[in-house]
Motif scaffolding. Structure first.
Motif, PDB file in Angstrom:
ATOM      1  N   VAL A   1       0.790  -1.305   0.022  1.00 13.80           N
ATOM      2  CA  VAL A   1       0.068  -0.042   0.009  1.00 13.80           C
ATOM      3  C   VAL A   1       0.742   1.294  -0.024  1.00 13.80           C
ATOM      4  O   VAL A   1       1.779   1.409   0.752  1.00 13.80           O
ATOM      5  CB  VAL A   1      -0.902   0.059   1.280  1.00 13.80           C
ATOM      6  N   VAL A   2       0.620   1.972  -0.966  1.00 12.79           N
ATOM      7  CA  VAL A   2       1.503   3.247  -0.991  1.00 12.79           C
ATOM      8  C   VAL A   2       0.474   4.402  -0.648  1.00 12.79           C
ATOM      9  O   VAL A   2      -0.474   4.663  -1.239  1.00 12.79           O
ATOM     10  CB  VAL A   2       1.913   3.286  -2.491  1.00 12.79           C
ATOM     11  N   GLY A   3       1.192   5.339   0.274  1.00 18.77           N
ATOM     12  CA  GLY A   3       0.555   6.620   0.379  1.00 18.77           C
ATOM     13  C   GLY A   3       1.413   7.750  -0.466  1.00 18.77           C
ATOM     14  O   GLY A   3       2.663   8.133  -0.243  1.00 18.77           O
ATOM     15  N   ALA A   4       0.525   8.388  -1.367  1.00 20.25           N
ATOM     16  CA  ALA A   4       1.406   9.263  -2.029  1.00 20.25           C
ATOM     17  C   ALA A   4       0.778  10.712  -1.868  1.00 20.25           C
ATOM     18  O   ALA A   4      -0.308  10.902  -1.802  1.00 20.25           O
ATOM     19  CB  ALA A   4       0.734   9.024  -3.724  1.00 20.25           C
ATOM     20  N   ILE A   5       1.593  11.683  -1.758  1.00 19.66           N
ATOM     21  CA  ILE A   5       1.419  12.971  -1.038  1.00 19.66           C
ATOM     22  C   ILE A   5       2.047  13.957  -2.100  1.00 19.66           C
ATOM     23  O   ILE A   5       2.988  13.948  -2.224  1.00 19.66           O
ATOM     24  CB  ILE A   5       1.880  13.286   0.385  1.00 19.66           C
ATOM     25  N   VAL A   6       1.066  14.906  -2.895  1.00 18.55           N
ATOM     26  CA  VAL A   6       1.309  15.546  -3.880  1.00 18.55           C
ATOM     27  C   VAL A   6       1.143  17.070  -3.531  1.00 18.55           C
ATOM     28  O   VAL A   6       0.506  17.314  -2.864  1.00 18.55           O
ATOM     29  CB  VAL A   6       0.809  15.017  -5.153  1.00 18.55           C
ATOM     30  N   PRO A   7       1.982  17.994  -4.147  1.00 20.43           N
ATOM     31  CA  PRO A   7       1.849  19.394  -3.786  1.00 20.43           C
ATOM     32  C   PRO A   7       0.967  20.113  -4.734  1.00 20.43           C
ATOM     33  O   PRO A   7       0.411  19.215  -5.903  1.00 20.43           O
ATOM     34  CB  PRO A   7       3.160  19.800  -4.062  1.00 20.43           C
ATOM     35  N   TRP A   8       0.801  21.392  -4.816  1.00 20.58           N
ATOM     36  CA  TRP A   8      -0.364  22.131  -5.745  1.00 20.58           C
ATOM     37  C   TRP A   8       0.275  22.828  -6.986  1.00 20.58           C
ATOM     38  O   TRP A   8      -0.427  23.144  -7.942  1.00 20.58           O
ATOM     39  CB  TRP A   8      -0.800  23.421  -5.035  1.00 20.58           C
TER      40      TRP A   8
END
Length: 492
Positions: free
Chosen positions: A154-161
């Protein structure tokens, strides 16, 4: 500055994409989404809570452990990914406009990075994985060993704006190719466009729980990083946030990739061509209103040609067309938010209060008096120890720094906590290549800076850990298992 009529209404987004369905929020917090160019309300979005993140992670875990995705053949995965790409491509124009309204990105750039690139990345990784061998048989002293590649989990992907669609796909595409399941947490500053990914995934037939999307702030994001059912975090964002995430992943012995900030240097050598520099300055230093992690905001110029370089950079900055990002003639839009505008203006104030010389820009345009616009700004006579040369501004504020010889240029370029990007400008290809090899940075261009989606991208030092893009990115989402058989085996 130029403006065009409003591009139309945008629907409120009050649900999250969890387990293949649009689920109502478990909390009550909402966010007013504001258009960067006007300061006016675009829509209202629900903000996820820790309970929403937990539901998304559990859906991803179930999809990984009990669903079909991790057990599909690579050819089957590739087929779904291509359908996903087609669904995104069909929405590309509307998605590009939406992102430009959210964060101020000029529409021509948004068409490329938020419209075309996500679908292209899905297709690229579909091609890579389709015939990718998941098992390899190696002879051993005891017979043979099967070396097997399995999804990391399971991958938690956190991306910017700043590039929300393509930076999400930097993570989603290789993760899907590897057989992982994903929880995507977009940035609240671009609260609306991630819904397009959920709609396209459902249309493509991605199994429930494989991709989950929850818009959330920092507290819920921290829950994703530390959730016990998550196996890996893939983060793009600021270096301070990356330190916190990296520390938590280290504590939990959890895999992570961190693509962080930069304070990159463009080195113009004494045999460089000024017209070539002008032709490449947009990509190198002003792309997306300089709200780009690879922005070369330090321009190093030889003392013998220093005034010439300062004049060229300043005139280029003055010639940028500041205006509504939906107008195709605009080359510099607004900052993404009022808070970010004030941050950029703070760095301009710091430059004005240092020994640097303000050459052009330095404030907000007089008209039209709305939106979060800042003038493209150039400072000369900047010392590399100045705050303006040390800290990432993330806006169109450029520092021109003098140097003597090639060795001093390399020393100045490397005298930074960061190491993400850079460029070398010279009429001698071999000389430029020699300098490029000495700069401690993850990516660097010769007489331009053009990101190659097929090559590894990432930083050194405080600019991050690990690499995205290219075939190398698959390794971030694969685990290796050795099966000691004791007898000769044939691989699959």
């Amino acid at each position: 500055m130029t403006f065009i009529p409003n591009a139309g209404t945008v629907p409120d987004r009050t649900r999250f994409f969890i387990n293949g369905e649009w689920a109502g929020p478990r909390g009550t917090e909402t966010l007013r989404v504001v258009e960067a160019a006007t300061g006016e309300t675009l829509a209202t979005a629900a903000l996820g809570s820790e309970a929403d993140i937990d539901a998304a992670v559990r859906a991803a875990r179930t999809a990984l452990d009990e669903g079909p995705w991790g057990r599909t053949t690579t050819a089957e995965r590739a087929g779904v990914m291509r359908r996903f790409a087609d669904a995104l491509a069909a929405r590309a124009e509307d998605t590009s406009v939406l992102v430009s309204r959210e964060n101020g990105m000029p529409i021509s750039l948004s068409n490329a990075f938020n419209g075309a690139a996500p679908a292209n990345l899905l297709r690229m990784y579909a091609d890579l994985i389709e015939d990718f061998p998941l098992e390899e048989v190696r002879a051993s002293a005891s017979g043979s060993t099967i070396v097997r590649r399995e999804p990391v989990g399971v991958v938690g992907a956190i991306v910017p704006w700043n590039y929300p669609q393509v930076l999400a796909m930097f993570k989603i595409a290789p993760a899907l190719a590897a057989g992982c399941t994903i929880v995507l947490k977009p940035s609240p500053e671009t609260a609306l466009d991630s819904y397009v990914l959920g709609e396209a995934a459902a249309e493509a037939g991605l199994p429930p729980g494989v991709l989950n999307i929850v818009l959330a702030g920092r507290e819920a994001g921290a829950c994703l990083v530390s959730h016990p059912l998550v196996d890996k975090i893939a983060f793009t964002g600021s270096t301070p946030a990356g330190r916190v995430i990296g520390a938590e992943c280290g504590r939990l012995i959890r895999r992570c990739t961190l693509e962080l900030g930069g304070k990159s240097a463009a080195i113009f050598l004494d045999d460089g061509d000024i017209d070539t520099l002008r032709a490449g300055l947009y990509n190198a230093s002003f792309m997306n209103n300089s709200q780009t992690c690879t922005t070369q905001s330090r321009i190093l110029a030889p003392r013998a040609r220093y005034d010439e370089v300062v004049d060229a950079v300043a005139s280029f900055a003055r010639e940028l067309t500041l205006g509504n990002p939906l107008d195709r003639s605009t080359t510099c839009g607004p900052m993404a938010s009022e808070a970010h505008l004030n941050r950029v203006l703070g760095f301009i104030d710091a430059g004005c209060n240092s020994g640097a010389r303000l050459v052009t820009g330095g404030g907000c345009p007089v008209s039209p008096g709305r939106g979060w616009f800042v003038e493209p700004t150039v400072f000369a006579d900047v010392d590399n120890s100045d705050e303006l040369a040390r800290e990432e501004v993330f806006g169109p504020v450029i520092a021109v720094i003098p140097f003597g010889d090639d060795d001093e240029a390399v020393r100045i370029a490397n005298d930074s906590a960061y190491g993400l990007a850079g460029s070398v400008w010279s009429g001698d290809q071999e000389r430029a290549l020699g300098i490029a090899r000495r700069v401690r940075t993850g990516t660097i261009g010769l007489n331009n800076y053009n990101l190659d989606l097929g090559a590894p991208f990432g930083g050194m030092k405080d600019s991050g850990i690990g690499r995205e893009l290219g075939p190398e990115a698959l390794d971030n989402y694969l685990e290796y298992k050795s099966i000691y058989t004791g007898v000769p085996q044939s691989g699959k």
